[in-house]
Design an enzyme around this catalytic site. Structure first.
Site, PDB file in Angstrom:
ATOM      1  N   ASP A  62      53.545  39.072  30.853  1.00 55.11           N
ATOM      2  CA  ASP A  62      53.033  40.609  31.355  1.00 55.11           C
ATOM      3  C   ASP A  62      51.839  40.812  30.040  1.00 55.11           C
ATOM      4  O   ASP A  62      52.271  40.818  28.823  1.00 55.11           O
ATOM      5  CB  ASP A  62      54.188  41.316  31.266  1.00 55.11           C
ATOM      6  CG  ASP A  62      53.814  42.866  31.548  1.00 55.11           C
ATOM      7  OD1 ASP A  62      52.618  43.134  31.646  1.00 55.11           O
ATOM      8  OD2 ASP A  62      54.716  43.814  31.651  1.00 55.11           O
TER       9      ASP A  62
ATOM     10  N   SER B 213      34.302  45.776  35.932  1.00 58.20           N
ATOM     11  CA  SER B 213      33.954  46.380  37.511  1.00 58.20           C
ATOM     12  C   SER B 213      32.608  47.060  37.410  1.00 58.20           C
ATOM     13  O   SER B 213      32.420  47.950  36.348  1.00 58.20           O
ATOM     14  CB  SER B 213      35.235  46.962  38.122  1.00 58.20           C
ATOM     15  OG  SER B 213      35.026  47.312  39.303  1.00 58.20           O
TER      16      SER B 213
ATOM     17  N   TYR C 187      41.229  54.215  38.083  1.00 62.89           N
ATOM     18  CA  TYR C 187      40.817  52.955  38.146  1.00 62.89           C
ATOM     19  C   TYR C 187      39.288  52.646  37.573  1.00 62.89           C
ATOM     20  O   TYR C 187      39.222  52.133  36.569  1.00 62.89           O
ATOM     21  CB  TYR C 187      40.801  52.134  39.479  1.00 62.89           C
ATOM     22  CG  TYR C 187      40.409  50.780  39.474  1.00 62.89           C
ATOM     23  CD1 TYR C 187      41.203  49.851  39.128  1.00 62.89           C
ATOM     24  CD2 TYR C 187      39.041  50.459  39.933  1.00 62.89           C
ATOM     25  CE1 TYR C 187      40.524  48.483  38.987  1.00 62.89           C
ATOM     26  CE2 TYR C 187      38.576  49.399  39.944  1.00 62.89           C
ATOM     27  CZ  TYR C 187      39.322  48.381  39.647  1.00 62.89           C
ATOM     28  OH  TYR C 187      38.901  46.871  39.373  1.00 62.89           O
TER      29      TYR C 187
ATOM     30  N   LYS D  19      38.069  50.900  33.961  1.00 65.32           N
ATOM     31  CA  LYS D  19      37.295  49.851  33.724  1.00 65.32           C
ATOM     32  C   LYS D  19      36.022  50.349  32.634  1.00 65.32           C
ATOM     33  O   LYS D  19      35.466  49.555  31.959  1.00 65.32           O
ATOM     34  CB  LYS D  19      36.756  49.508  35.129  1.00 65.32           C
ATOM     35  CG  LYS D  19      37.684  48.776  35.838  1.00 65.32           C
ATOM     36  CD  LYS D  19      38.342  47.553  35.336  1.00 65.32           C
ATOM     37  CE  LYS D  19      39.172  46.781  35.949  1.00 65.32           C
ATOM     38  NZ  LYS D  19      39.538  45.498  35.391  1.00 65.32           N
TER      39      LYS D  19
HETATM   40  N1  LIG Z   1      38.852  42.529  44.089  1.00 66.37           N
HETATM   41  C1  LIG Z   1      37.724  43.231  43.803  1.00 66.37           C
HETATM   42  O1  LIG Z   1      37.077  43.688  44.672  1.00 66.37           O
HETATM   43  C2  LIG Z   1      37.370  43.482  42.442  1.00 66.37           C
HETATM   44  C3  LIG Z   1      36.099  44.106  42.017  1.00 66.37           C
HETATM   45  C4  LIG Z   1      35.749  44.343  40.822  1.00 66.37           C
HETATM   46  C5  LIG Z   1      36.600  44.069  39.727  1.00 66.37           C
HETATM   47  N2  LIG Z   1      37.818  43.446  40.097  1.00 66.37           N
HETATM   48  C6  LIG Z   1      38.952  43.055  38.975  1.00 66.37           C
HETATM   49  O2  LIG Z   1      38.980  41.776  39.001  1.00 66.37           O
HETATM   50  C7  LIG Z   1      40.167  41.374  38.305  1.00 66.37           C
HETATM   51  C8  LIG Z   1      41.094  40.370  39.057  1.00 66.37           C
HETATM   52  O3  LIG Z   1      41.696  41.095  40.476  1.00 66.37           O
HETATM   53  P1  LIG Z   1      41.649  40.456  41.807  1.00 66.37           P
HETATM   54  O4  LIG Z   1      40.607  41.058  42.475  1.00 66.37           O
HETATM   55  O5  LIG Z   1      41.519  38.985  41.561  1.00 66.37           O
HETATM   56  O6  LIG Z   1      43.147  40.782  42.285  1.00 66.37           O
HETATM   57  P2  LIG Z   1      44.366  40.036  42.542  1.00 66.37           P
HETATM   58  O7  LIG Z   1      45.539  41.098  42.862  1.00 66.37           O
HETATM   59  O8  LIG Z   1      44.130  38.890  43.664  1.00 66.37           O
HETATM   60  O9  LIG Z   1      44.766  39.362  41.243  1.00 66.37           O
HETATM   61  C9  LIG Z   1      45.258  40.012  40.137  1.00 66.37           C
HETATM   62  C10 LIG Z   1      46.307  39.274  39.431  1.00 66.37           C
HETATM   63  O10 LIG Z   1      46.561  39.868  38.225  1.00 66.37           O
HETATM   64  C11 LIG Z   1      48.287  39.520  38.202  1.00 66.37           C
HETATM   65  N3  LIG Z   1      48.757  40.861  37.262  1.00 66.37           N
HETATM   66  C12 LIG Z   1      48.767  42.004  37.608  1.00 66.37           C
HETATM   67  N4  LIG Z   1      49.715  42.811  36.778  1.00 66.37           N
HETATM   68  C13 LIG Z   1      49.723  41.778  35.765  1.00 66.37           C
HETATM   69  C14 LIG Z   1      50.432  41.859  34.621  1.00 66.37           C
HETATM   70  N5  LIG Z   1      50.837  43.283  34.000  1.00 66.37           N
HETATM   71  N6  LIG Z   1      50.528  40.808  33.360  1.00 66.37           N
HETATM   72  C15 LIG Z   1      50.094  39.740  34.235  1.00 66.37           C
HETATM   73  N7  LIG Z   1      49.538  39.593  35.415  1.00 66.37           N
HETATM   74  C16 LIG Z   1      49.461  40.672  36.028  1.00 66.37           C
HETATM   75  C17 LIG Z   1      48.479  39.628  39.711  1.00 66.37           C
HETATM   76  O11 LIG Z   1      49.993  38.767  39.703  1.00 66.37           O
HETATM   77  C18 LIG Z   1      47.602  38.975  40.285  1.00 66.37           C
HETATM   78  O12 LIG Z   1      47.743  37.372  40.390  1.00 66.37           O
HETATM   79  C19 LIG Z   1      41.102  42.560  38.072  1.00 66.37           C
HETATM   80  O13 LIG Z   1      40.828  43.005  36.596  1.00 66.37           O
HETATM   81  C20 LIG Z   1      40.282  43.619  38.961  1.00 66.37           C
HETATM   82  O14 LIG Z   1      40.290  44.776  38.451  1.00 66.37           O
HETATM   83  C21 LIG Z   1      38.268  43.074  41.450  1.00 66.37           C
END
Ligand SMILES: NC(=O)c1ccc[n+]([C@@H]2O[C@H](COP(=O)([O-])OP(=O)(O)OC[C@H]3O[C@@H](n4cnc5c(N)ncnc54)[C@H](O)[C@@H]3O)[C@@H](O)[C@H]2O)c1
Length: 250
Positions: free
Chosen positions: A59, A140, A153, A157
């Site tokens: 975590d 982000s 959110y 960021k």
């Molecule tokens: N998807 C988008 O459009 C987007 C756009 C900009 C930024 N982001 C950022 O990209 C990053 C990755 O997200 P994603 O889009 O791949 O989403 P995702 O939900 O596919 O992946 C997130 C991962 O983080 C893990 N996670 C969550 N809480 C956790 C914790 N407390 N400890 C350990 N692991 C934890 C989850 O189990 C998951 O595997 C994030 O920081 C998100 O804010 C996403």
């Protein structure tokens, strides 16, 4: 195949899915030894098995878990060079006056406190061993081009970006680099929450219409930026917020 990250060791958080899986995949291709850290035990182990890398349930909001990750990287790979703080969460897009304290605490803990924990656990190691560590945070475009319904959110960021820039100037004299990679909307496990509806091409169209290059981001787009910033080619790059956004933030 280039080996941009040969002889380097990285912790990549949140790599059980989405962008994190893309980052771990690219890092392994570039010769990096990768330790995946994720809350999702089954998904994280599956990705690690596929890539032939290491995995630990962790975590990212927990300091003891970070200390254990650092120890594991040392025991299995002989040290640590790169930390990719990718794990992140959001609550479902909704009017800000309806956001609960639980929603608020969740985004601030997972998105912001995790950066504090990683720095608290790993900085002493880099300093004591005089290692030129690299931190890459997945921020982000929400930090600088916020969309409605995601106030806290977006703010989380923005905090990540500011903390990253601050640590870049503070630890520059020790050759420890801190950078953000800021993706525009992609198609991952959390996209339906950003949209407030199912993640389909039709439902993403509104977000994508504001991207000059005309598409959503992919894990490979994000991974390529991370790989560059983690490599020695970027040894003079610190404190940047590198948008991977097809021009959204112009
Ligand atoms: N998807 C988008 O459009 C987007 C756009 C900009 C930024 N982001 C950022 O990209 C990053 C990755 O997200 P994603 O889009 O791949 O989403 P995702 O939900 O596919 O992946 C997130 C991962 O983080 C893990 N996670 C969550 N809480 C956790 C914790 N407390 N400890 C350990 N692991 C934890 C989850 O189990 C998951 O595997 C994030 O920081 C998100 O804010 C996403």
């Amino acid at each position: 195949m280039s080996q941009k990250l040969a002889n380097k060791v990285a912790i990549v958080t949140g790599a059980a899915s989405g962008f994190g899986t893309g980052i771990a995949t690219k890092f392994v291709q570039e010769g990096c030894k990768v330790l995946i850290a994720d809350l999702n035990a089954e998904g994280g182990q599956k990705v690690a098995d596929e890539l032939g890398c290491s995995f630990a349930v962790a975590d990212v909001t927990n300091l003891e878990h970070w200390k254990a990750l650092l120890e594991k990287a040392g025991a299995e790979f002989g040290g640590l060079d790169i930390v990719v703080n990718n794990a992140g969460v959001t609550y479902v897009n909704k009017p800000t006056e309806t956001v609960t304290e639980k929603d608020f605490d969740l985004v601030m803990n997972v998105n912001v406190k995790s950066i504090y924990m990683s720095a608290t656990a790993c900085l002493p190691y880099f300093l004591e061993n005089q290692r030129p560590g690299v931190f890459i945070q997945i921020g982000s475009t929400a930090a600088t081009r916020p969309r409605p319904g995601l106030t806290w959110y977006n703010a989380s960021k923005a905090a990540v970006m500011n903390a990253t820039k601050t640590m870049a100037v503070e630890y520059g004299p020790h050759q420890i680099r801190f950078n953000c990679v800021a993706p525009v909307v992609g198609s991952t496990g959390m996209t339906h929450l950003f949209l407030g509806k199912p993640d389909t091409e039709e439902n993403r169209a509104g977000f994508v219409s504001t991207v000059p290059l005309g598409r959503a981001s992919t894990p490979a787009d994000v991974a390529n930026a991370c790989s560059y910033l983690a490599s020695d080619e970027a040894r003079f790059i610190t404190g940047v917020n590198l948008e991977v956004d097809g021009g959204r933030c112009v």
